[in-house]
Design a protein around this motif. Structure first.
Motif, PDB file in Angstrom:
ATOM      1  N   ALA A  97      24.797  -5.862  -7.723  1.00  0.00           N
ATOM      2  CA  ALA A  97      25.652  -6.619  -8.426  1.00  0.00           C
ATOM      3  C   ALA A  97      25.359  -8.199  -7.564  1.00  0.00           C
ATOM      4  N   LYS A  98      24.970  -9.323  -8.428  1.00  0.00           N
ATOM      5  CA  LYS A  98      25.238 -10.986  -8.657  1.00  0.00           C
ATOM      6  C   LYS A  98      25.288 -11.337  -9.172  1.00  0.00           C
ATOM      7  N   GLU A  99      26.162 -12.413  -9.579  1.00  0.00           N
ATOM      8  CA  GLU A  99      26.759 -13.060  -9.820  1.00  0.00           C
ATOM      9  C   GLU A  99      25.683 -13.992 -11.045  1.00  0.00           C
ATOM     10  N   VAL A 100      25.568 -14.507  -9.761  1.00  0.00           N
ATOM     11  CA  VAL A 100      24.365 -15.994 -10.378  1.00  0.00           C
ATOM     12  C   VAL A 100      22.532 -15.563  -8.760  1.00  0.00           C
ATOM     13  N   LEU A 101      21.777 -16.207  -9.290  1.00  0.00           N
ATOM     14  CA  LEU A 101      20.770 -16.383  -8.748  1.00  0.00           C
ATOM     15  C   LEU A 101      19.926 -18.165  -8.750  1.00  0.00           C
ATOM     16  N   ASP A 102      20.599 -18.731  -8.874  1.00  0.00           N
ATOM     17  CA  ASP A 102      19.786 -19.707  -8.673  1.00  0.00           C
ATOM     18  C   ASP A 102      18.298 -20.182  -8.667  1.00  0.00           C
ATOM     19  N   ALA A 103      17.663 -20.828  -9.294  1.00  0.00           N
ATOM     20  CA  ALA A 103      16.378 -21.566  -9.630  1.00  0.00           C
ATOM     21  C   ALA A 103      16.139 -21.579  -8.175  1.00  0.00           C
ATOM     22  N   GLY A 104      14.998 -21.030  -8.473  1.00  0.00           N
ATOM     23  CA  GLY A 104      14.238 -21.252  -6.524  1.00  0.00           C
ATOM     24  C   GLY A 104      14.620 -20.161  -5.403  1.00  0.00           C
ATOM     25  N   LYS A 105      15.369 -19.708  -5.825  1.00  0.00           N
ATOM     26  CA  LYS A 105      16.414 -18.750  -4.814  1.00  0.00           C
ATOM     27  C   LYS A 105      16.396 -17.591  -4.877  1.00  0.00           C
ATOM     28  N   ILE A 106      16.419 -16.379  -3.683  1.00  0.00           N
ATOM     29  CA  ILE A 106      15.942 -14.974  -3.347  1.00  0.00           C
ATOM     30  C   ILE A 106      17.038 -14.240  -3.253  1.00  0.00           C
ATOM     31  N   TRP A 107      17.013 -13.518  -3.367  1.00  0.00           N
ATOM     32  CA  TRP A 107      18.300 -12.357  -3.207  1.00  0.00           C
ATOM     33  C   TRP A 107      17.792 -11.687  -2.519  1.00  0.00           C
ATOM     34  N   GLU A 108      18.149 -11.096  -1.068  1.00  0.00           N
ATOM     35  CA  GLU A 108      17.620  -9.984  -0.142  1.00  0.00           C
ATOM     36  C   GLU A 108      18.238  -8.718   0.085  1.00  0.00           C
ATOM     37  N   VAL A 109      17.945  -8.051  -0.084  1.00  0.00           N
ATOM     38  CA  VAL A 109      18.798  -6.918   0.645  1.00  0.00           C
ATOM     39  C   VAL A 109      18.206  -6.068   1.376  1.00  0.00           C
ATOM     40  N   ALA A 110      18.183  -5.806   2.745  1.00  0.00           N
ATOM     41  CA  ALA A 110      18.126  -4.996   3.555  1.00  0.00           C
ATOM     42  C   ALA A 110      17.961  -3.822   3.690  1.00  0.00           C
ATOM     43  N   TYR A 111      17.625  -2.032   4.518  1.00  0.00           N
ATOM     44  CA  TYR A 111      17.715  -1.251   4.145  1.00  0.00           C
ATOM     45  C   TYR A 111      16.428  -0.135   5.407  1.00  0.00           C
ATOM     46  N   ASP A 112      17.171   0.091   5.975  1.00  0.00           N
ATOM     47  CA  ASP A 112      16.651   1.108   6.972  1.00  0.00           C
ATOM     48  C   ASP A 112      15.796   2.286   5.618  1.00  0.00           C
ATOM     49  N   ILE A 113      14.758   3.024   6.687  1.00  0.00           N
ATOM     50  CA  ILE A 113      14.216   3.710   6.330  1.00  0.00           C
ATOM     51  C   ILE A 113      13.934   4.859   7.499  1.00  0.00           C
ATOM     52  N   THR A 114      14.596   6.101   7.009  1.00  0.00           N
ATOM     53  CA  THR A 114      14.511   7.194   7.984  1.00  0.00           C
ATOM     54  C   THR A 114      13.416   8.607   7.823  1.00  0.00           C
ATOM     55  N   ASN A 115      13.503   9.891   8.865  1.00  0.00           N
ATOM     56  CA  ASN A 115      13.217  10.739   8.498  1.00  0.00           C
ATOM     57  C   ASN A 115      11.638  10.341   8.118  1.00  0.00           C
ATOM     58  N   LEU A 116      11.107   9.738   8.660  1.00  0.00           N
ATOM     59  CA  LEU A 116       9.558   9.104   8.462  1.00  0.00           C
ATOM     60  C   LEU A 116       8.277  10.513   8.961  1.00  0.00           C
ATOM     61  N   LYS A 117       7.572  10.840   8.250  1.00  0.00           N
ATOM     62  CA  LYS A 117       6.919  12.186   9.260  1.00  0.00           C
ATOM     63  C   LYS A 117       5.555  10.974   9.546  1.00  0.00           C
ATOM     64  N   GLU A 118       4.681  10.590   9.103  1.00  0.00           N
ATOM     65  CA  GLU A 118       3.740   9.688   9.420  1.00  0.00           C
ATOM     66  C   GLU A 118       3.361   8.427   8.500  1.00  0.00           C
ATOM     67  N   PRO A 119       2.239   7.463   9.432  1.00  0.00           N
ATOM     68  CA  PRO A 119       1.848   6.972   8.522  1.00  0.00           C
ATOM     69  C   PRO A 119       0.805   6.978   8.065  1.00  0.00           C
ATOM     70  N   ILE A 120       0.802   6.259   6.795  1.00  0.00           N
ATOM     71  CA  ILE A 120      -0.753   5.829   5.905  1.00  0.00           C
ATOM     72  C   ILE A 120      -2.007   5.918   6.810  1.00  0.00           C
ATOM     73  N   LEU A 121      -1.676   4.760   7.493  1.00  0.00           N
ATOM     74  CA  LEU A 121      -3.139   4.805   8.340  1.00  0.00           C
ATOM     75  C   LEU A 121      -3.283   6.131   9.687  1.00  0.00           C
ATOM     76  N   LYS A 122      -3.666   7.064   9.559  1.00  0.00           N
ATOM     77  CA  LYS A 122      -3.703   7.085  10.764  1.00  0.00           C
ATOM     78  C   LYS A 122      -4.936   7.219  12.227  1.00  0.00           C
ATOM     79  N   LEU A 123      -4.114   6.936  13.318  1.00  0.00           N
ATOM     80  CA  LEU A 123      -5.388   6.244  14.657  1.00  0.00           C
ATOM     81  C   LEU A 123      -5.327   7.093  15.074  1.00  0.00           C
ATOM     82  N   THR A 124      -6.790   8.014  15.597  1.00  0.00           N
ATOM     83  CA  THR A 124      -6.800   9.146  16.396  1.00  0.00           C
ATOM     84  C   THR A 124      -7.904   8.282  17.900  1.00  0.00           C
ATOM     85  N   GLU A 125      -7.469   8.460  19.344  1.00  0.00           N
ATOM     86  CA  GLU A 125      -8.708   8.318  20.372  1.00  0.00           C
ATOM     87  C   GLU A 125      -9.244   8.978  21.303  1.00  0.00           C
ATOM     88  N   VAL A 126      -9.743   9.399  20.951  1.00  0.00           N
ATOM     89  CA  VAL A 126     -10.419  10.656  21.950  1.00  0.00           C
ATOM     90  C   VAL A 126     -12.037  10.155  23.131  1.00  0.00           C
TER      91      VAL A 126
END
Length: 701
Positions: free
Chosen positions: A67-96
């Protein structure tokens, strides 16, 4: 940026590290949820941010509600978070990286100082359901690769700087579930056997409209609006009032009217209760009319709930770091030890050959082709006499290899010392044993059989070592060509004879044969003439009984001495009795030359006393020789013994002047007899052989 709505921007930064096998070694993520007030004039207040969605295996540090009381005109409210338990990226690189492109399978070992075709195959697979954009791959090509060129590029642009060896591959878009391929080809130029680095690969990319997480955000907020109610008495219906709730959106935002309730102070029951979900554009209005019966001006209380509309945009910003692959290098060192390194000429010497192949590189060796040469005049080993094992660098045996690890051939498959022999061994399945610094030892015995002093007995050996999977071989040979040294030692044989009375008309005869040279002598034939009228008996030693031949002109004794070592002698004794004068004669001593001498090699020195021939007639001498030879053959002998006797007989005839054509016939017959080995020469075979001997007699006598 889109106007008229709050923007919920979710950006997830995914960082992936791959190991040298293209597997995910680590993957981390950090996200930022941004609430953007896109208006330059209107505030937002009473903001309530909700995060829902099925997280499944991926977890975040986001709370369900903010919750946030006020967000003035033109302003940004940011919420940062961590991501865990990832398995693989959406782009797979293979080098042979294939270090030997022409070989079967993918090879990951280099061969020292070998120029081999190689390739670097890079693939980028989009595993997302939407496109991935702005992909850039960067790699420094290893310095030991030469003659580089782009063979294949299915997407984007590949820029290969041949001077700096920097590869940059840029791709605008890879569609969903599609693969981009880039193949670089070249040749290897590896100058040492240290482990080689394939160098890292770095990739950056963006993807819009996708997430690694499954966050579903929503937001409710208020902005600048006005709500009022109009009341007007109905002209057509006395006592009734026309009413209208009017909602005026004074903001730059699109809003949604969620609910409307209208009550009067006189009656708490709602007059109006609706959920219109009406969308009101910026600066727009929304109205809801209704009627109410009242004698006086009604006192109405409108309650209107609305929220500011929003949109959600998502993006993944990713980077992939591929750890450098490592490549081992195949190198060996080959040596051949000959013990003793020098042997006596015209002698029989037991010898031992030991070949050592050291894994000098950094790659394990799985297969070895071993090719060894045994020169002529040296008896090869039997297959069962060839030994091999794996040792550590100090020489301690680690693995006594069995026959299932090696296929052995010796060509030709005989003990014939007139021709060289080839020993070939194919070792396989050694990868777990012949690791770096370990050694492969091959040892076997050979026997020097009368080698000659003026011949260079070269004994080359070569190996081809392979890794697994098998690529090109590392070919090796000793630094110096192995040669068996020959030391000339003079040959000398002496015959002495004594005659002493042993009774009336009886004599004891002793013939002493002495090897006074430096090497052993083999196949010695001693012929003793006995005067007419005398017989012979009481032969000593028992193991060397002579062949007795009787004739009208006298008798002959023929001894065959298989071998006399250097400085060794033997005494041949017999007694003879008869009538008349026992005339002294000297024994004839002949030594069979080694087979190599028959090829035109000058023999060493052999002293043999000249025999006193019973007749001055050449034909008579030939007849006597043939008679003695036939008598020796008619005794029970093997094919190989007959070949040896014929060998000596041929030499005796040669001294008397045998025609070259007949000499060749005898040589051919010697070769045929040798094939029979230890088989006894009897019956039809003996008759056929004696028939040939008689034909030779007719030609000469």
């Amino acid at each position: 940026m889109q106007k008229g709505k709050i923007v919920i921007d979710i950006t997830e930064n995914i960082s992936t590290t791959l190991n040298d096998k293209n597997e995910v070694q680590s993957i981390t993520g950090k996200g930022v949820e941004k609430i953007i007030n896109t208006s330059s004039a209107n505030r937002l207040w009473n903001l309530k941010l909700a995060n829902k969605g099925t997280m499944e295996a991926v977890e975040t540090s986001l709370r369900p509600d903010y919750a946030k009381e006020v967000l003035d005109a033109g302003k940004i409210w940011e919420v940062a978070y961590d991501i865990t338990n990832l398995k693989e990226p959406i782009l797979k690189l293979t080098e042979v990286i294939d270090t030997s492109r022409g070989a079967e399978g993918v090879n990951d070992n280099f061969v020292l100082n070998a120029t081999v075709d190689c390739s670097i195959d890079l693939q980028l697979l989009n595993k997302a359901t939407s496109a991935i954009n702005n992909i850039k791959l960067v790699k420094n090509i290893p310095s030991y690769l030469r003659n580089l060129q782009v063979e294949k590029c299915t997407a984007g642009k590949a820029d290969l700087n041949l001077e700096t060896k920097v590869l940059e591959w840029s791709i605008d878009t890879i569609p969903a579930e599609q693969t981009a391929v880039l193949v670089i080809v070249g040749t290897t130029d590896v100058k040492n056997s240290e482990v080689k680095s394939g160098n890292v690969v770095d990739v950056t990319y963006e993807a819009f409209g996708v997430q690694q997480t499954a966050i579903v955000p929503s937001i409710e907020s208020l902005t600048d609006t006005m709500t009022g109610i109009d009341q007007e008495e109905d002209d057509s219906k006395p006592g009734w009032w026309k009413c209208q709730v009017e909602f005026e959106n004074e903001s730059d935002y699109e809003v949604t009217v969620k609910t409307l309730k209208v009550t009067s102070k006189a009656d708490p029951n709602p007059i109006v209760s609706i959920s219109p979900a009406a969308v009101v554009p910026p600066k727009g209005t929304w109205k809801h009319p209704f009627s109410i019966q009242s004698a006086a001006v009604p006192t109405l209380v409108p309650v209107l709930e609305f929220t500011t509309n929003y949109l959600v945009q998502t993006k993944i910003v990713g980077k992939i770091h591929q750890e450098a692959k490592t490549f081992k290098v195949l190198e060996t060192s080959l040596a051949k030890a000959i013990e003793p390194p020098v042997v006596n000429a015209n002698a029989n010497t037991d010898m031992k050959i030991t070949c050592t192949l050291v894994n000098k590189g950094t790659a394990s060796i799985d297969k070895v082709d071993y090719d060894d040469a045994i020169p002529r005049d040296f008896e090869p080993p039997g297959i069962d006499q060839v030994q091999f094992c794996i040792t550590d660098f100090s020489g301690s045996v680690l693995h006594a290899l069995q026959k299932e690890h090696a296929g052995i051939t010796i060509t030709p498959e005989d003990k014939d010392t007139t021709v060289p022999h080839a020993l070939k061994i194919t070792f396989h399945d050694l990868e777990a044993m012949l690791v770096p610094t370990n050694k492969l030892l091959v040892s076997y015995p050979i026997i020097a059989r009368n080698p000659q002093p003026n011949i260079s007995y070269e004994a080359p050996v070569t190996t081809k070592a392979y890794t697994k999977p098998a690529g090109p071989a590392y070919q090796d040979k000793p630094v110096q060509l192995p040669v068996i040294g020959i030391q000339y030692v003079k040959r000398k044989i002496k015959a002495a004879k004594s005659i002493s009375p042993a009774g009336e008309d009886t004599f004891a005869v002793t013939i002493k044969i002495s090897n006074q040279g430096g090497v052993e002598l083999e196949n010695i034939m001693v012929v003793e003439s006995i005067p007419q009228g005398f017989n012979a008996g009481s032969f000593e030693p028992e193991s060397l009984k002579p062949i007795f031949e009787d004739s009208d002109k006298g008798s002959k004794l023929t001894w065959f001495i298989p071998r006399l070592n250097a400085n060794e002698d033997t005494k041949l004794k017999y007694t003879t009795s008869g009538k008349g004068e026992f005339t002294r004669s000297e024994p004839t001593v002949m030594v069979a030359e080694p087979d190599s001498l028959k090829k035109g090699i000058e023999p060493g020195m052999v002293e043999t006393p000249k025999a006193q021939e019973a007749s001055s007639s050449k034909a008579t001498r030939f007849t006597e020789r043939f008679n003695a030879f036939e008598a020796s053959i008619k005794a029970i002998v093997t094919h190989s013994k007959a070949a040896s006797l014929l060998d000596m007989f041929r030499d005796a005839l040669f001294e008397m002047g045998v025609p070259a054509l007949l000499s060749r016939e005898i040589n051919q017959e010697i070769a045929e007899l040798k094939k029979g080995g230890d088989k006894v020469l009897v019956g039809a075979e003996l008759d056929a052989f004696l028939k040939k001997v008689n034909a030779w007699r007719i030609k000469l006598c």
